[in-house]
Design a protein around this motif. Structure first.
Motif, mmCIF file in Angstrom:
data_model
loop_
_atom_site.group_PDB
_atom_site.id
_atom_site.type_symbol
_atom_site.label_atom_id
_atom_site.label_comp_id
_atom_site.label_asym_id
_atom_site.label_seq_id
_atom_site.Cartn_x
_atom_site.Cartn_y
_atom_site.Cartn_z
ATOM 1 N N UNK A 388 0.853 -1.190 0.000
ATOM 2 C CA UNK A 388 0.000 0.000 0.000
ATOM 3 C C UNK A 388 0.881 1.229 0.000
ATOM 4 N N UNK A 389 0.505 2.190 -0.807
ATOM 5 C CA UNK A 389 1.311 3.403 -0.911
ATOM 6 C C UNK A 389 1.360 4.143 0.422
ATOM 7 N N UNK A 396 2.084 13.977 -5.090
ATOM 8 C CA UNK A 396 1.464 14.063 -6.412
ATOM 9 C C UNK A 396 -0.040 14.291 -6.344
ATOM 10 N N UNK A 397 -0.566 14.342 -5.139
ATOM 11 C CA UNK A 397 -1.987 14.644 -4.994
ATOM 12 C C UNK A 397 -2.125 16.033 -4.380
ATOM 13 N N UNK A 414 -3.618 0.123 -2.789
ATOM 14 C CA UNK A 414 -2.787 -1.058 -3.022
ATOM 15 C C UNK A 414 -2.170 -0.962 -4.415
ATOM 16 N N UNK A 415 -0.909 -1.316 -4.523
ATOM 17 C CA UNK A 415 -0.212 -1.337 -5.803
ATOM 18 C C UNK A 415 0.393 -2.730 -5.987
ATOM 19 N N UNK A 481 0.656 1.012 -15.471
ATOM 20 C CA UNK A 481 1.786 1.713 -16.088
ATOM 21 C C UNK A 481 2.847 0.687 -16.453
#
Lengths: 562, 197
Positions: A388-389, A396-397, A414-415, A481
């Protein structure tokens, strides 16, 4: 001068293979001298970065940028390099090498007792006959003189000693080992494993097989999950020479360790037609000394061992010791990597994990296993994992103030990442030579590296990007990505070849026992010996080859052949 | 020496007229923290230090846990400026900081430090939105860095890094264990609580 000291065996290098050679040779009764070019490192005491928190590091983990740009231009690119580990990496300014300006090569090194076994990534995957037969099948490189059956008992032997945690899966191209209990996958990894398995037959994602202990093993403690193993582990919970093999060698009473000892060359006696010892330059005083033994094991790393051999010339071997084939220095390889995909994985927002797991996931090779792929030879595997980030997403937000702080208190999305590790074809034109015009500070010619990827590696990376994205999509990922970071050869730190094994003395340097065809009491058991790369992380294979070669050397000595 | 004399002396020393809040911070007559005991900025002037500490605190303020000022984000910024960046990078940041201040004065007619909290946030919000857009564009292009980043993008990144790698940020705001002792792959977020630092 005092009279020359003669040992039964000299081992050059104290890293993953040197430690194994020292253990095996001493346990078989040989008086063994272990030479290490760098400084001594004391297990535990010298792991000065261990358990430091970010706020205890001068630059909070961002590193001493100006120093790195000055002295660590190559090393500082390594994922394991940082404020917590810098003392385990060489200064590029002190240990220069050359490469073609249009063919970058990153040579990542640690010169100290234990070598790169202190900072290695600990992943352990057996090869299979898909790998040992690859050269014979497509004609690139020479046929391996061994098959899986030759090495399987030695994999078993080294895994039993070092401790490898993992999950048996019954994948033919990724043979199961002798595993300690596996580490846990997290929720998303479990889901990705199931969804990929359902969508693509024959694609198995398993937890990383790693030389980190999940239970006490041979006097070493189980992992305490502090996270960054490469800082060193005072509880000896991951395999390194210092935690595992060297203590065993020391316990025999037959090991002599000599640090700051740079081997300039192997001494060859033309009359005896044998290697008789090594010429050592003291790293500090720069004085030379000759040391003698009945057998010599080069375990100085792929390029380190080859540099020594190239620099060991005599009337019989004007182009480097044991180089009647002309193959020495050639067929340099590395894994091609840092190509894959990352996705956000929705649906698990109420789940998290506890603790720092020093391991990821592994998706076994599936290309060119059952049917040939039209675009490339050989294959690749994916290493990766889900997480999880954290707070960095705040950069970036948009968001400011108490609201931002509250949002970052919660873990982010989650990534999941799948990063390809691809096989590299053995090619003559990827090679190293000595640059006699540019000796280093100890008068030893620098290595000049000529190495670049071929179309086959480029196509492997391209396919890895595409299949990673396909699988992440099938697994429910979004905002996928894909990437190819353009990693140059060397950067995977799986450099292999340049003194390859083979059946034919005319085309290879070493025989099926890692023994020089030309000089039977000379063994090379590190990555230099590799005739191909497969796509698996190579260290456990080096260990198995080393233990096997030691067994052969001892048997030959007992038979009076060496 | 009276307090007024001291204030004037400091103002002369700094080559300008001080706003009351800056002078207060410098002289320690405000509760606001300007650095650890004995710490003095090596690159930032006292005025710049106060401006940096103020912007950082606006980005990550004290709430039920301490904010960026208490966590020493300004000290981290001064460290990066002094020892981490080269001269060009250092000049770039300081020029950006000066540009931030002059844009503020051009827009509001007053120094940033003299604005109310709400007025200060009004200045920051469009800069924050621009920085986020640039970051997202870079990410979509597969880049990890933004080329030629504007001042506020860097300032926000350094504030996040300086705060969340500090002892306060890691242990009071988020959670951190030197040794986690075990690993559990799936655990309800409600049980784990906050994000791991």
């Amino acid at each position: 001068m005092s009279s020359p000291v003669t040992y039964d065996a000299i081992v050059v290098g104290s890293g993953i293979t040197g430690g194994w050679a020292a253990k095996e040779l001493t346990e078989n009764g040989l008086e063994t001298l272990l030479l290490e070019r760098g400084r001594p490192v004391e297990h535990g005491k010298d792991y000065v970065g261990e358990h430091k928190t970010d706020w205890e590091l001068p630059y909070r983990g961002w590193g001493d940028r100006q120093l790195y740009e000055k002295d660590y231009q190559v090393q500082s690119h390594c994922y394991a390099f940082g404020e917590d580990t810098r003392h385990f990496f060489v200064k590029d300014t002190e240990h220069p090498y050359q490469h073609d300006s249009d063919k970058p090569f990153r040579w990542i090194r640690g010169y100290h007792l234990g070598g790169r076994s202190l900072m290695w990534a600990r992943q352990c995957y057996r090869w299979s006959d898909l790998d040992f037969e690859a050269n014979a099948r497509d004609g690139f490189g020479v046929d391996w003189p061994i098959r899986y059956a030759d090495l399987a008992p030695w994999y078993h032997y080294v895994e039993s000693f070092i401790g490898v945690s993992g999950q048996a899966e019954g994948i033919p191209q990724l043979p199961d080992g002798r595993f300690l209990p596996p580490m846990e996958m997290n929720c998303v990894e479990h889901a990705v494993r199931e969804r990929i398995g359902a969508a693509f037959s024959g694609r198995v994602m398993t937890i990383g097989r790693t030389a980190v202990l999940t239970q006490p093993h041979r006097g070493r403690a189980a992992c305490h999950y502090c996270g960054p193993c490469h800082r060193g582990c005072s509880s000896g919970s991951y395999f390194s020479s210092l935690s595992s093999t060297l203590p065993a060698a020391v316990a025999t009473g037959k090991l002599t360790v000599r640090t700051h000892s740079i081997v300039q060359s192997v001494l060859y006696d033309e009359e005896k037609d044998r290697a008789v010892g090594v010429r050592v330059i003291d790293a500090v005083s720069k004085e030379a000394v000759e040391l003698y033994a009945r057998v010599i094991f080069l375990c100085a790393s792929t390029l380190g061992s080859t540099q020594i051999l190239l620099n060991s010339t005599s009337p019989r071997f004007p182009d480097g010791l044991a180089n009647s084939s002309g193959a020495l220095g050639h067929y340099l390889m590395d894994h091609t990597f840092q190509a894959g995909a990352t996705a956000e994985m929705p649906g698990f927002e109420d789940q998290y994990y506890h603790g720092y797991r020093p391991n990821g996931t592994y998706l076994a090779r599936f290309r060119n296993v059952d049917e040939p792929h039209p675009d490339f030879l050989r294959g690749y595997a994916f290493q990766g994992g889900a997480w999880r980030e954290g707070w960095w997403r705040g950069a970036r937000e948009p968001g400011l103030g108490a609201e931002l702080k509250q949002a970052l208190r919660e873990p982010g999305p989650w990534m999941m990442n799948l990063g390809g590790f691809g096989e590299c074809l053995p090619r003559y034109e990827n090679y190293v030579e000595l640059d006699h015009e540019n000796p280093d500070a100890w008068g030893i010619p620098q290595l000049e590296v000529h190495c670049t990827w071929s179309d086959n590696e480029d196509r492997i990376r391209q396919d890895a990007r595409e299949t990673a994205a396909e699988m992440l999509e099938a697994a429910g990922g979004r905002d996928i990505l894909t990437y190819d970071r353009g990693a140059p050869p060397g950067f995977c730190i799986h450099e292999m070849g340049t003194a390859r094994m083979g059946r034919d003395p005319e085309t290879s340097v070493l025989n099926g026992w890692n023994q020089a065809h030309d000089v039977p009491n000379l063994f090379v058991t590190d990555g230099a010996a590799m005739a191909s790369t497969a796509c698996q992380n190579p260290s456990v294979t080096y260990m198995a080859l080393t233990a096997r070669a030691c067994g052969h050397a001892v048997a030959e000595m007992k038979r009076g052949n060496l | 020496m009276t307090r007024r004399d001291v204030l004037q002396g400091v103002a002369v020393l700094l080559g300008g007229v001080l706003s009351s809040s800056v002078a207060g911070a410098i002289l320690g007559c405000s509760p606001r923290r300007v650095g650890s005991a004995g710490w003095r900025p090596r690159t930032l002037t006292p005025e710049q230090n106060e401006l940096v500490a103020t912007i950082a605190e606006l980005i990550l303020p004290a709430t039920d846990t301490p904010g960026a000022r208490e966590a020493g984000v300004n000290e981290f910024v001064d460290l990066l400026l002094t020892d981490w960046l080269d001269a060009q990078g250092r000049d770039g940041f300081l020029t950006g900081l000066a540009g931030f201040e002059s844009a503020c004065q051009a827009g509001t007619g007053r120094p940033f430090l003299e604005l109310s909290h709400d007025e200060q946030m009004t200045v920051l919000v469009p800069l924050d939105e621009e920085a986020a857009e640039l970051r997202q564009a870079a990410r979509a292009a597969g880049l990890t860095e933004v080329d030629d980043p504007p001042f506020f993008l860097t300032m926000k990144e350094w504030t996040l890094a300086g705060y969340y790698t500090s002892e306060i940020g890691m242990t009071q705001e988020l959670q951190h264990l030197r040794i986690s002792g075990s690993y559990a792959g799936c655990r309800p977020l409600a049980e784990v609580g906050r994000s791991w630092a």
